[in-house]
Scaffold this active site. Structure first.
Site, short mmCIF file in Angstrom:
data_model
loop_
_atom_site.label_atom_id
_atom_site.label_comp_id
_atom_site.label_asym_id
_atom_site.label_seq_id
_atom_site.Cartn_x
_atom_site.Cartn_y
_atom_site.Cartn_z
N HIS A 151 -1.14 37.65 8.77
CA HIS A 151 -2.44 36.97 8.90
C HIS A 151 -3.60 37.84 8.44
O HIS A 151 -4.71 37.34 8.22
CB HIS A 151 -2.71 36.56 10.36
CG HIS A 151 -1.76 35.53 10.88
ND1 HIS A 151 -1.54 34.33 10.24
CD2 HIS A 151 -0.97 35.52 11.99
CE1 HIS A 151 -0.65 33.62 10.93
NE2 HIS A 151 -0.29 34.33 12.00
N ASP A 191 7.95 33.26 9.20
CA ASP A 191 7.25 33.22 10.48
C ASP A 191 6.76 31.79 10.68
O ASP A 191 6.45 31.09 9.71
CB ASP A 191 6.06 34.20 10.42
CG ASP A 191 5.32 34.32 11.73
OD1 ASP A 191 5.49 35.34 12.43
OD2 ASP A 191 4.53 33.39 12.07
N HIS A 193 4.07 30.69 11.64
CA HIS A 193 2.67 30.52 11.23
C HIS A 193 2.52 30.77 9.73
O HIS A 193 3.27 31.56 9.15
CB HIS A 193 1.79 31.51 12.00
CG HIS A 193 1.87 31.39 13.49
ND1 HIS A 193 2.64 32.23 14.26
CD2 HIS A 193 1.28 30.52 14.34
CE1 HIS A 193 2.52 31.89 15.53
NE2 HIS A 193 1.71 30.85 15.62
N ASP A 284 9.25 33.62 15.37
CA ASP A 284 8.62 32.70 16.32
C ASP A 284 8.96 31.24 16.02
O ASP A 284 8.49 30.34 16.71
CB ASP A 284 7.10 32.94 16.41
CG ASP A 284 6.46 33.23 15.07
OD1 ASP A 284 7.12 33.02 14.03
OD2 ASP A 284 5.29 33.66 15.06
N1 Q9C Z 1 -5.86 29.13 20.29
C1 Q9C Z 1 1.89 36.02 14.46
O1 Q9C Z 1 2.85 35.35 14.79
N2 Q9C Z 1 -2.68 32.14 18.43
N3 Q9C Z 1 0.67 35.72 14.87
C2 Q9C Z 1 -4.02 31.97 18.78
C3 Q9C Z 1 -5.67 30.40 19.64
C4 Q9C Z 1 -2.50 33.22 17.50
C5 Q9C Z 1 0.44 34.58 15.70
C6 Q9C Z 1 -4.20 30.70 19.56
C7 Q9C Z 1 -1.13 33.27 16.98
C8 Q9C Z 1 -0.96 34.43 16.03
C9 Q9C Z 1 2.06 37.23 13.64
ZN ZN Z 2 3.78 33.88 13.81
#
Ligand code: Q9C
Ligand code: ZN
Length: 659
Positions: A151, A191, A193, A284
């Site tokens: 990210h 991943d 995301h 994940d």
């Molecule tokens: N409502 C990785 O898996 N979530 N990052 C934030 C805010 C962030 C995940 C939720 C998720 C980040 C590397």
């Molecule tokens: Zn992730």
């Protein structure tokens, strides 16, 4: 029967294990939330992976490398100076009072006194593994790093990521080590995301094919917005070199991911022909992950990985990204490292079909990119797409794991029964012994593994232990060589005995498996005067193909499937199909013997023209060897079909009565 089991080099002379590098360093555990309040991206993630790889004995078979801190000039290949200055200094004393406030300016970021060092080690370790793999000192490697990276953008840490580890290593090889000959890199970001940072860093760069499959939900899933849309295909010279596969819903599993592999990623990878593959390996999307809400199994990951190992000479670098269920994470990484070592998936099974939405997404992606990757322009056959899991609207959101068991409200229940339960009745979803539904590996097989047939046996396979060799591999007493077994090693779902009005006889003078003596054949035509005892195994059409290969002494590398869905349709009217690709085998004639519980019964024997050759003496008719006959007698007795004396008389008659 059971004349020819193929011994493959895989079995008789196991492949040398591949050199797989591993990097882990406890200093990466020191990055934590300021007051150690709970956070899913915590030190235990890499600890459990490291422990699991050791307790399973797998780490001991890897090449363990020392972690290294990345150099600023290498980080600067993808990050701006302000970003580097921030990460470099954020853990120093002078930021103690400002650290939390600074973190709060970013999206999903925390810092503490250990963050800088961890970030430099994470980036440097991925570089280290990548360089060693590029040099050929390792076949592949896994960097067990945190904080994650995908990210992180040019000027902004986000989503638990400080430096974009994978992007840094990619740029490093392409720009700083041209002499290593890595000119094209495929980044696979699995991943759950979207890898927004990596996407932007190589947006216009045709040397890097960035592929990301992620939950998107039309922009509502983290990191959100349009970046992860399939319409984002790159720009300028990089157009077509950015591929997003955005899930429209959660709960995607092995079948969904494998469908994307088979119908998007693998065809494109063939075309792109990378010199190295770097995997942004978040876990994940694994079953049980609290953030992902998807259902990929360790087995699924190992298949995805194994399919990629066919490219870039197996040069694969994996870098940990997300993954927040410690058990799922450790088991998934273990499966991947094992797959890297052995170039084969781990044992396992997974759920049934892709979602209908998955086929939609795949078709959208293919259409979007078909002018850049012509192979994606082909239409996916209707019968492939017809295999899907019925999907219902779940009234509460399925946008994260916690809402996974969304309620179906009362008035929706009737519709749910109609839409789901009814079609499910007609689906032959396979269950293994743990009650898990199954689907299997290569592209053709994912289709055939959903179809059941009865494989009817009359020769040595009537003996269950003998038949097991065709599924599990190996040999039983009396056999002179082992079988390779089937790709899907699951047991038949049902077994039964039945007699058929066909003539059993023994012919040919020797077989590789049993040595001298005749082996069993079934006359392909029925004859009401005859009665052959047959042992029926309910297996998948995929397994049937693997048995067909082994019966005909062909290698697993053969073009498959030999006997596909079309063949299955044809045989119901034609009654038999001589399988051309294994024409030299003795059992290449697949004969249809009717149905049992609406499932076709198939056997393998010789053709009618072979019968003529047996009658004319061109091929010898011959009694079975002792070991072979014993196997049959034992099978009939164990199956409680005949007493020992009756079984001996039965074999005796079949081997002496003229054809
Ligand atoms: N409502 C990785 O898996 N979530 N990052 C934030 C805010 C962030 C995940 C939720 C998720 C980040 C590397
Ligand atoms: Zn992730």
């Amino acid at each position: 029967m059971g004349s020819n089991c193929e011994t493959e080099s895989m079995v008789s002379n196991p492949q040398e294990r591949r050199r797989v590098g591993l990097i882990y360093d406890e200093r990466m555990c020191k990055h934590s939330t300021p007051d150690d309040e709970y956070h899913p991206e915590n030190l235990n993630r890499i600890k459990v992976i490291w422990d699991k790889l050791h307790s399973s004995g797998i780490a001991q078979r890897c090449v363990v490398l020392d972690a290294k801190e990345a150099e600023d000039k290498h980080i600067a290949l993808v990050h701006r100076k302000n970003h580097i200055d921030l990460i470099k200094n954020i853990s120093s004393k002078k930021f103690d009072s400002k650290r939390n406030k600074i973190a709060s300016k970013f999206n999903s970021i925390y810092f503490n006194g250990g963050s800088s060092e961890a970030a430099y080690l994470a980036a440097g370790s991925v570089i280290e593994v990548a360089e060693k793999v590029a040099k050929g000192e390792l076949d592949s490697g896994f960097a067990i790093v945190r904080p994650p990276g995908h990210h992180a953008e040019e000027s902004e840490p986000m989503g638990f990521c400080l430096y974009n580890n994978v992007a840094i290593a990619t740029s490093f090889l392409l720009n700083e080590r041209p002499e290593l000959g890595i000119k094209k890199i495929l980044i696979v970001d699995w991943d759950v995301h979207h890898g927004n940072g990596t996407q932007k860093m190589f947006w216009k760069d045709p040397r890097v094919l960035f592929f990301s499959v992620h939950r998107h939900e039309f922009g509502s899933f983290y990191p959100g917005g349009d970046d992860g849309s399939y319409t984002m295909i790159g720009e300028g010279p990089g157009t077509g070199y950015n591929i997003n596969v955005p899930w429209e819903n959660g709960r995607c599993g092995d079948a969904d991911y494998l469908a994307v592999w088979d119908h998007v990623l693998i065809p494109v990878a063939k075309e792109f022909d990378p010199d190295m593959i770097i995997i942004s390996a978040g876990f994940d999307a694994a079953i049980g992950d609290p953030l992902g809400g998807c259902r990929v199994s360790p087995y699924g990951y190992s298949i995805m990985l194994n399919k990629l190992m066919g490219f870039a000479g197996g040069k694969i670098v994996m870098a940990l990204e997300g993954g927040y269920n410690l058990d799922s994470l450790a088991n998934s990484v273990l499966a991947c490292v094992q797959a890297l070592q052995q170039h084969k998936p781990v044992a396992g099974s997974s759920e049934a079909y892709p979602f209908e939405s998955t086929w939609h997404v795949i078709q959208s992606v293919r259409k979007q990119l078909s002018s850049y990757w012509p192979t994606l322009g082909d239409k996916i056959p209707e019968k492939v797409i017809s295999w899907k899991t019925p999907q219902i609207e779940i009234s509460s959101s399925d946008s994260d794991g916690e809402h996974e068991n969304g309620l179906i409200v009362a008035e929706e229940l009737d519709k749910a029964v109609e839409d789901i339960i009814e079609p499910l009745k007609n689906l032959q979803v396979h269950e293994d012994c743990q009650g898990q539904a199954t689907v299997v590996s290569p592209s053709w097989s994912s289709e055939l593994s959903k179809i059941d047939i009865w494989y009817a046996t009359f020769g040595s396979n009537i003996n269950k232990s003998r038949f097991d060799c065709y599924i599990e591999g190996g040999q039983m007493e009396g056999m002179q060589k082992p079988c390779v077994g089937s790709v899907d090693k699951s047991q038949p779902k049902e077994i039964m005995w039945k007699t058929f009005p066909h003539r059993l006889f023994f012919a040919r003078d020797r077989s590789d498996t049993w040595g001298p003596g005749g082996v069993a054949f079934l006359h392909p035509e029925s004859n009401i005067q005859e009665k052959t005892y047959m042992h029926l195994y309910k297996i998948t059409l995929e397994q049937f193909n693997d048995v067909l290969l082994q019966e005909n002494a062909s290698s697993r590398d053969m073009i498959r499937p030999l006997f596909d869905l079309t063949s299955l349709q044809t045989i119901e009217t034609e009654k038999c199909i001589s399988v051309e690709l294994v024409q030299k085998g003795w059992y290449h004639n697949v004969v249809y013997l009717g149905k049992e519980n609406n499932i076709p019964i198939l056997t393998m024997t010789c053709t009618l023209s072979d019968i003529d050759d047996f009658k004319s003496g061109k091929f010898p008719v011959n009694s079975p060897a002792k070991a072979y006959a014993n196997t049959l007698v034992e099978g009939l007795v164990q199956g409680k079909q005949l007493s020992k004396a009756e079984a001996i008389a039965y074999i005796e008659e079949a081997s002496t009565k003229p054809l």
